[in-house]
Design a protein around this motif. Structure first.
Motif, PDB file in Angstrom:
ATOM      1  N   SER A  11      24.019 -13.769  20.719  1.00  0.00           N
ATOM      2  CA  SER A  11      24.489 -13.862  20.035  1.00  0.00           C
ATOM      3  C   SER A  11      24.636 -13.737  18.862  1.00  0.00           C
ATOM      4  CB  SER A  11      26.579 -13.913  20.265  1.00  0.00           C
ATOM      5  OG  SER A  11      26.529 -14.865  20.507  1.00  0.00           O
ATOM      6  N   THR A  12      23.436 -15.248  19.019  1.00  0.00           N
ATOM      7  CA  THR A  12      23.872 -15.703  17.024  1.00  0.00           C
ATOM      8  C   THR A  12      22.350 -15.544  16.580  1.00  0.00           C
ATOM      9  OG1 THR A  12      23.294 -17.969  17.920  1.00  0.00           O
ATOM     10  CG2 THR A  12      24.951 -17.500  17.820  1.00  0.00           C
ATOM     11  N   ILE A  13      21.176 -15.147  17.536  1.00  0.00           N
ATOM     12  CA  ILE A  13      19.543 -15.494  18.125  1.00  0.00           C
ATOM     13  C   ILE A  13      18.534 -14.136  18.891  1.00  0.00           C
ATOM     14  CG2 ILE A  13      17.646 -16.674  17.451  1.00  0.00           C
ATOM     15  CD1 ILE A  13      18.272 -18.621  17.105  1.00  0.00           C
ATOM     16  N   THR A  14      18.730 -13.119  18.558  1.00  0.00           N
ATOM     17  CA  THR A  14      17.980 -12.752  19.065  1.00  0.00           C
ATOM     18  C   THR A  14      16.411 -12.416  18.990  1.00  0.00           C
ATOM     19  OG1 THR A  14      20.444 -11.349  19.500  1.00  0.00           O
ATOM     20  CG2 THR A  14      17.280  -9.777  20.225  1.00  0.00           C
ATOM     21  N   GLY A  15      15.592 -13.211  20.069  1.00  0.00           N
ATOM     22  CA  GLY A  15      14.458 -13.331  20.048  1.00  0.00           C
ATOM     23  C   GLY A  15      13.839 -12.057  20.383  1.00  0.00           C
ATOM     24  N   LEU A  35      21.133 -14.336  13.104  1.00  0.00           N
ATOM     25  CA  LEU A  35      22.218 -12.952  13.016  1.00  0.00           C
ATOM     26  C   LEU A  35      23.246 -14.135  11.714  1.00  0.00           C
ATOM     27  CD1 LEU A  35      23.142 -11.928  16.294  1.00  0.00           C
ATOM     28  CD2 LEU A  35      21.395 -10.380  14.374  1.00  0.00           C
ATOM     29  N   PRO A  36      23.711 -13.260  11.243  1.00  0.00           N
ATOM     30  CA  PRO A  36      24.848 -14.732  10.065  1.00  0.00           C
ATOM     31  C   PRO A  36      26.094 -14.567  10.801  1.00  0.00           C
ATOM     32  CG  PRO A  36      25.213 -12.143   9.214  1.00  0.00           C
ATOM     33  CD  PRO A  36      23.792 -12.277  10.614  1.00  0.00           C
ATOM     34  N   ARG A  37      27.208 -15.662  10.606  1.00  0.00           N
ATOM     35  CA  ARG A  37      28.346 -15.942  10.664  1.00  0.00           C
ATOM     36  C   ARG A  37      29.334 -15.004  10.375  1.00  0.00           C
ATOM     37  NH1 ARG A  37      27.034 -19.613  14.505  1.00  0.00           N
ATOM     38  NH2 ARG A  37      25.655 -21.892  14.522  1.00  0.00           N
ATOM     39  N   THR A  38      29.466 -14.084  10.953  1.00  0.00           N
ATOM     40  CA  THR A  38      30.092 -13.074  10.367  1.00  0.00           C
ATOM     41  C   THR A  38      30.940 -13.043  11.825  1.00  0.00           C
ATOM     42  OG1 THR A  38      30.576 -11.597   9.724  1.00  0.00           O
ATOM     43  CG2 THR A  38      28.604 -11.101  11.069  1.00  0.00           C
ATOM     44  N   GLN A  82      27.473  -8.296  26.124  1.00  0.00           N
ATOM     45  CA  GLN A  82      27.687  -7.390  25.376  1.00  0.00           C
ATOM     46  C   GLN A  82      26.408  -7.072  23.587  1.00  0.00           C
ATOM     47  OE1 GLN A  82      31.053  -9.071  22.938  1.00  0.00           O
ATOM     48  NE2 GLN A  82      32.427  -7.762  24.478  1.00  0.00           N
ATOM     49  N   ALA A  83      25.700  -8.544  23.527  1.00  0.00           N
ATOM     50  CA  ALA A  83      24.309  -8.023  23.337  1.00  0.00           C
ATOM     51  C   ALA A  83      22.899  -7.756  23.396  1.00  0.00           C
ATOM     52  CB  ALA A  83      24.073 -10.325  22.429  1.00  0.00           C
ATOM     53  N   ARG A  84      23.773  -7.593  25.017  1.00  0.00           N
ATOM     54  CA  ARG A  84      22.628  -7.621  25.370  1.00  0.00           C
ATOM     55  C   ARG A  84      22.704  -5.648  26.027  1.00  0.00           C
ATOM     56  NH1 ARG A  84      22.186  -7.009  31.098  1.00  0.00           N
ATOM     57  NH2 ARG A  84      20.119  -6.627  30.868  1.00  0.00           N
TER      58      ARG A  84
END
Length: 170
Positions: A11-15, A35-38, A82-84
């Motif tokens: 949710s912050t970095i997706t490789g 990903l930005p802090r949003t 959710q990121a998945r």
């Protein structure tokens, strides 16, 4: 030679990594979407859009993604799921077949044991792909997912050939 898009969702970095299979697999790209802090829904949209761009640019034939591991922190596990989902939707929207692998399966395929740490994964990915530069952990994990998929696909192919063999000699 099929190209495999490997994804290590976060949710912050997706490789992500696009690996071309062959006698000796090699990396086309190994990188991360930072990903930005949003707000969280915006980050999910950025994962989806970022991976759509990767798919458009590198034209993978298949997608492999790390499965969610059970975490002690339920909120973190839900966000990871959710990121998945956003990543899977990016592949599915482009018609890519999607395979899922557990962290243990990935570690077993890359290092030879299911409880390897991140530095071992990074090292073995570099060795297996002949990468000289340092790899960010999430990017190396994504490459590991793709390599795991290649190993599983080759094994399945060999098993199909063996199942179709009668065992009789001419």
């Amino acid at each position: 030679m099929p190209r495999i898009l490997g994804i290590d969702p976060g949710s912050t970095i997706t490789g992500f990594a696009v690996i071309e299979s062959g006698a000796q697999p090699h990396a086309i790209v190994i990188d991360c979407i930072r990903l930005p802090r949003t707000d969280f829904p915006s980050r999910l949209g950025l994962i989806f859009e970022g991976l759509r761009e990767v798919i458009e640019r590198y034209q993978p034939d298949e997608m492999a993604i790390e499965d969610v591991f059970v975490s002690r922190n339920a909120a973190s596990a839900l966000k990871l799921g959710q990121a998945r989902g956003a990543a899977i939707c990016a592949g599915a929207a482009r018609g890519l077949p999607v395979s899922e692998y557990t962290p243990t399966q990935i570690k077993q395929a890359i290092v030879g044991r299911g409880h390897a740490d991140k530095t071992q994964i990074q090292h073995m990915v570099k060795v297996l792909l002949g990468v000289k530069d340092a790899l960010q952990a999430d990017a190396a994990d994504a490459a590991g997912v793709a390599i795991c998929h290649i190993h599983h696909a080759r094994t399945a192919s060999r098993m199909r050939v063996a199942a179709n063999t009668t065992g009789r000699r001419a």
